[in-house]
Scaffold this motif. Structure first.
Motif, short mmCIF file in Angstrom:
data_model
loop_
_atom_site.label_atom_id
_atom_site.label_comp_id
_atom_site.label_asym_id
_atom_site.label_seq_id
_atom_site.Cartn_x
_atom_site.Cartn_y
_atom_site.Cartn_z
N LYS A 63 -10.60 -33.86 57.34
CA LYS A 63 -11.77 -34.31 57.57
C LYS A 63 -12.95 -33.79 56.56
N PHE A 64 -12.92 -32.61 56.39
CA PHE A 64 -14.04 -31.71 55.74
C PHE A 64 -13.79 -31.49 54.35
N ALA A 65 -12.54 -31.41 53.86
CA ALA A 65 -12.16 -31.10 52.42
C ALA A 65 -11.57 -32.33 51.89
N LYS A 66 -11.38 -33.25 52.50
CA LYS A 66 -10.79 -34.47 52.05
C LYS A 66 -9.38 -34.41 51.48
N ALA A 67 -8.46 -33.37 52.17
CA ALA A 67 -7.30 -33.45 51.44
C ALA A 67 -6.38 -34.77 51.55
N LYS A 68 -5.77 -34.93 50.61
CA LYS A 68 -5.29 -36.46 50.33
C LYS A 68 -3.85 -36.46 50.83
N ARG A 69 -3.11 -35.54 50.79
CA ARG A 69 -1.80 -35.79 51.49
C ARG A 69 -1.28 -33.94 51.87
N ILE A 70 -0.71 -33.84 52.80
CA ILE A 70 -0.19 -32.51 53.31
C ILE A 70 1.23 -32.61 53.85
N ILE A 74 4.51 -33.60 40.85
CA ILE A 74 4.09 -32.11 41.40
C ILE A 74 2.89 -32.07 42.10
N GLU A 75 1.75 -33.04 41.74
CA GLU A 75 0.48 -33.00 42.67
C GLU A 75 0.59 -33.88 43.99
N GLN A 76 1.78 -34.33 44.37
CA GLN A 76 1.94 -35.16 45.45
C GLN A 76 1.32 -34.59 46.96
N PHE A 77 1.25 -33.42 47.14
CA PHE A 77 0.51 -32.79 48.20
C PHE A 77 -0.42 -31.68 47.69
N ASP A 78 -1.38 -31.67 48.61
CA ASP A 78 -2.53 -30.75 48.35
C ASP A 78 -2.16 -29.17 49.04
N LEU A 79 -1.26 -29.57 50.17
CA LEU A 79 -1.08 -28.33 50.92
C LEU A 79 0.17 -28.60 51.66
N ILE A 80 1.00 -27.59 51.43
CA ILE A 80 2.30 -27.45 52.20
C ILE A 80 2.35 -26.41 53.14
N ILE A 81 2.55 -26.67 54.50
CA ILE A 81 2.66 -25.72 55.68
C ILE A 81 4.07 -25.69 55.89
#
Length: 933
Positions: free
Chosen positions: A208-215, A312-319
């Motif tokens: 919502k606030f950082a507009k992450a594209k995909r996680i 490689i840029e598929q995800f902004d964040l990996i948990i």
């Protein structure tokens, strides 16, 4: 005419291939067509400062630079070249950046490694990436007002409603780490504490606030993925009322792959590997925990290649949920593939896990504020000790480690068959321990700087770009590669960009190095320089206030020269131009991270101490005429082991010099010295039966064959090449965590000096300061200490000539008389001065925090009251506890204090008189004396 080497030309060919894989059209400058596709890479593009190796164009406009280097080049300092070209002008070329502003996307690359940074980030910092980004991605980034890292800075304050304290700490810890652009963070939360709910809350805020594209949400096995999906589906958005999945798409990864419209992809590591590698996987596989998969026999490390369908840029964040050892053992390259932040969740972090996440443990069950020491100290040695630096370490059998080629920097993964124990002296030679470097730098930042420069107020470092002016610092590294790794660690630990810390070695070029040294003298932004030996002697850098040794030195003369870099005098005005918050340079701090101050210094060379003969000595013996079969057998075995470790290019080099492959050369030696072969040949040559053969018969028969076998070793070039490859071929990378150990801090001489100053102060003032006089001379019933008197004492000891910080005195006592020191105060309360004075004047035999003394005395007082027949009810005990806490914090209790928190909230003085009646004054006076006795 192109002037780069053949090696660099081969690197360029492979860089071209990688660019093409990512969707770039690679062209020569003279065959330029900027609209051949969305993304075009032009080789040797002219600029007003020289040709850029590659200039990147999106939709016909320049957007980036690639600085290409030959295989094995240390890329740490190449960023300055790409940065220069990014601001250079090219005639008639349109740019995505405004005039004078750098092109945003900057790469430095060999055919093995790639580093990238986005100049639009709040603090542009180079990072390693697995591959180049796709043109479509860069086009999308160009059209955004802010980068993802910039948007992270604008996350609003967390609403704590509905969250446990540990969840609040976790989210705040993660977001703080992300804002500092730390690539990895680890969250420890006990089972059942709500890790997944915490993760979903975090994902929502980033979306919502950082507009992450995909996680990407990685789970240990398939059913956990389904549970996680249910958690997302059931999550109610704060202050909205809708469910998470009514706002964002959440899918488990399947055969269809990762869709662009999927906000959250849930997957097992097995499924993700299958998608990346294009290898089919049956559904049952991901129902097994990766714990089980790793422990199964004959498991191999999973290696991946670039897949344009999942860039490689598929995800902004990996948990990574349950980030246990298999994540960084079997599957590490799958994780390293993505250019994304990594957040690990675990209930039981191991040393290896903490190490993998860069020792960035952002939250545990409770969040503790770091204690920053404020001391005013003079010139002295500050010793930093870590477990690995002092003792080495052992990597357990079964661990998958990275093994790096020293020459090319290429890395491969290897699972250890047996424990690998290394000594401290092997670090940065045969073993690389990244977290040893990180721990040293973290210790310098967190402990050395606050303790040595307390007047610089290190608490406010959160938003200040330059860490409130870290003192100009010079770090001595072991070699150029070591300097690169230190440089990266400094930038990460201090959360700073490339301009904050730079390398100054011969590898960057003499002109560049000289310019960098000049910049270091005068630039307020450039705070930390790293060198091997280029600034070791003669270089005058007057603002330098810290010298860190991360290499040992055996020569006393050389050591004195290196120390001398910090001794230069500079007037206060000149110092403040580069370090604005400095008062004056009255000393410098020598930070010893390797024991350089403790080792014997000598001008003589060390003698050979190993009883076994080295491989190089064996080759020399053979060249001199040694033909003993044991010598050749040993040499053959060693060369066979060496061949296994070499790359194809290294094998080619050996073949060219030796005239045959190394494996063949080693094989011939081993086969010819086979015991059965030797006996058979001796029987034929001598006509004797086997039982009659002597060792001399076998050796004499063997020597003509040996003469033929050893001919290649008469060539000194082959011997030197094999020795070079044997010594330098590979290094094991130990990613496990390191830790500061006892001994970090000032040396014993400094501790003794602190205590002497403290005792001298007491002696000088015992008849002058009322606070001290009261403690010295009066019985406990009359020891009424006011907070004002303690403040008077504290102000006095901070003044010249003493410059004493009580907490530093406490730590000095702990270092020299550890058995008598029972803990260190949790915070620097003025009342702890009472404990220090009582211990220094030998009124007590143990030094403990003032609060501990008060608590113990309070229990004794209650017991005595009970024995004399005085009993207190529950409400009275509650008020007595408050009075006790007041004395622990302020050394006294007065009637006026009843009108303040916490007493006024429960009725104040009126209530106290109701509870204790006429005994109130007596109780307060007695507690004021008894509790501090």
């Amino acid at each position: 005419m192109q002037n780069y080497s053949i090696n660099e030309a081969l690197s360029r060919e492979q860089i071209d291939e990688k660019l093409a894989q990512a969707g770039w059209h690679v062209q020569d400058k003279h065959r330029m067509n900027l609209y051949a596709g969305l993304g075009v890479a032009i080789r040797e593009m002219d600029t007003n400062t020289g040709p850029a190796d590659y200039m990147l164009f999106i939709d016909g406009k320049a957007c980036g630079i690639i600085e290409a280097k030959r295989e094995g080049t240390s890329l740490g300092s190449v960023a300055e070249q790409s940065g220069r070209y990014s601001t250079s002008n090219t005639s008639y070329i349109k740019r995505w950046s405004e005039d004078g502003q750098p092109l945003p996307f900057l790469y430095e690359a060999t055919n093995v490694e790639i580093r990238f940074r986005d100049e639009r980030d709040p603090i542009p910092r180079s990072r390693f990436v697995f591959h180049f980004h796709k043109p479509e991605t860069l086009h999308e980034w160009l059209q955004e007002e802010q980068t993802f890292r910039a948007r992270l800075q604008n996350l609003p304050e967390l609403d704590p409603a509905g969250l446990r304290d540990c969840q609040i700490d976790a989210i705040n810890g993660i977001e703080n780490s992300l804002k500092q652009a730390k690539p990895r963070a680890l969250l420890q939360m006990a089972t059942g504490a709500g890790k997944t709910f915490t993760a979903v809350t975090q994902v929502y805020r980033l979306a919502k606030f950082a507009k992450a594209k995909r996680i990407l949400f990685l789970v240990d096995r398939g059913n956990l993925g389904r549970q996680a999906k249910a958690e997302f589906e059931n999550y109610t958005v704060p202050n909205d009322g809708r469910k998470f999945t009514s706002l964002y798409n959440v899918k488990q990864l399947g055969a269809a792959g990762v869709g662009d419209d999927i906000k959250v992809t849930i997957s097992t590591i097995q499924r993700l590997y299958s998608q990346l590698s294009g290898k089919e996987m049956d559904d049952e596989t991901e129902e097994h925990s990766t714990y089980e998969i790793e422990s199964a026999p004959n498991q191999k490390v999973r290696e991946v290649s670039y897949n344009p369908a999942i860039p490689i840029e598929q995800f902004d964040l990996i948990i990574i949920d349950e980030c246990h050892r298999s994540i960084y053992n079997l599957w590490r390259q799958v994780i390293d593939y993505f250019d994304a932040f990594l957040i690990g969740l675990t209930a039981t972090p191991t040393k290896k896990t903490i190490g993998f996440f860069g020792q960035n443990l952002v939250s545990e069950y409770t969040h503790e504020d770091a204690i920053i020491d404020k001391v005013n100290v003079g010139y002295d040695i500050y010793r930093i000790k870590t477990k690995k630096s002092e003792e080495g370490d052992t990597i357990e059998a079964g661990t998958t480690v990275q093994v790096r080629d020293k020459l090319t920097k290429a890395k491969r993964l290897q699972k250890l068959d047996e424990d690998e124990t290394y000594q401290a002296t092997q670090i940065d030679r045969s073993v690389i321990a990244p977290n040893q470097i990180r721990t040293i730098i973290q210790g310098f930042k967190d402990r050395c700087l606050p303790e040595c420069f307390p007047e610089r107020h290190w608490q406010g470092q959160g938003t200040d770009k330059h860490m409130e002016w870290v003192p100009k610092t010079l770090i001595f590294a072991k070699d150029d590669d070591h300097a690169d790794r230190i440089m990266d660690a400094v930038r990460e630990v201090f959360n700073q960009g490339n301009d904050f810390c730079k390398k100054v070695t011969y590898k960057v070029g003499k002109k560049t190095a000289d310019e960098t040294i000049g910049e270091f003298r005068t630039s307020p932004i450039f705070r930390i320089a790293i060198t091997v030996d280029m600034i070791a002697t003669g270089t005058d850098i007057k603002p330098l206030e810290c010298v860190i040794f991360m290499r040992d030195v055996k020569s006393q003369a050389y050591y004195e020269q290196m120390k001398g870099r910090g001794t230069r005098v500079i007037d206060a005005d000149a110092l403040q131009k580069v370090t604005p918050d400095a008062v004056a340079k009255t000393r410098f701090v020598l930070v010893d991270a390797v024991g350089v101050t403790e080792t014997d210094k000598t001008e003589s060379k060390s003698l050979e101490s190993k009883p076994s003969v080295s491989t190089f000595k064996l080759m020399e013996q053979v060249a001199r005429g040694d033909r003993h079969l044991d010598t050749l057998r040993s040499l053959g075995n060693r060369l066979m082991r060496l061949d296994i470790k070499l790359s194809d290019k290294q094998r080619q080099r050996v073949s060219q010099v030796a005239g045959k492959p190394l494996a063949l050369l080693a094989g011939e030696l081993i086969h010819a010295t086979n015991e059965d072969t030797l006996i058979q040949n001796a029987v034929i040559a001598t006509g004797k039966i086997e039982d009659d053969l002597s060792d001399k018969d076998i050796q004499c028969t063997f020597e003509p064959t040996a003469d033929s076998l050893v001919k290649p070793f008469h060539n000194p070039d082959l011997r030197e090449l094999l020795e070079e490859l044997r010594k330098d071929t590979e290094q094991i990378i130990d990613d496990s965590a390191d830790e500061l150990i006892e001994g970090t801090g000032y040396d014993s001489e400094k501790a003794e000096q602190l205590i002497q100053n403290w005792q001298q102060f007491i002696q000088d003032h015992k008849n002058e300061l009322d606070a001290i006089t009261l403690i010295y001379q009066k019985p406990y019933q009359q020891r009424h200490l006011s907070y004002d008197l303690i403040e008077q004492l504290a102000d006095e000891i901070k003044q010249p000539p003493y410059h004493i910080a009580p907490l530093e005195v406490w730590k000095a006592y702990e270092q020299l008389e550890k058995a008598k020191v029972k803990g260190v105060p949790a915070k620097e309360l003025l009342t702890n001065l009472v404990s220090l004075i009582r211990f220094a004047t030998q009124n007590v035999n143990e030094l403990e925090p003032f609060e501990n003394t008060v608590n113990k005395n309070y229990q004794v007082w209650l017991n005595q009251m009970q024995q004399t027949g005085t009993a207190f009810n529950a409400e009275q005990l509650d008020w007595l506890n408050k009075i006790k806490d007041q004395i622990a914090q302020n050394a006294e209790m007065t009637l006026d204090d009843f009108e303040y928190t916490p007493f006024n909230q429960d009725g104040g003085l009126i209530k106290a008189r109701q509870l204790f009646g006429q005994d109130l004054n007596k109780i307060i006076q007695e507690l004021n004396g008894y509790l501090i006795a």
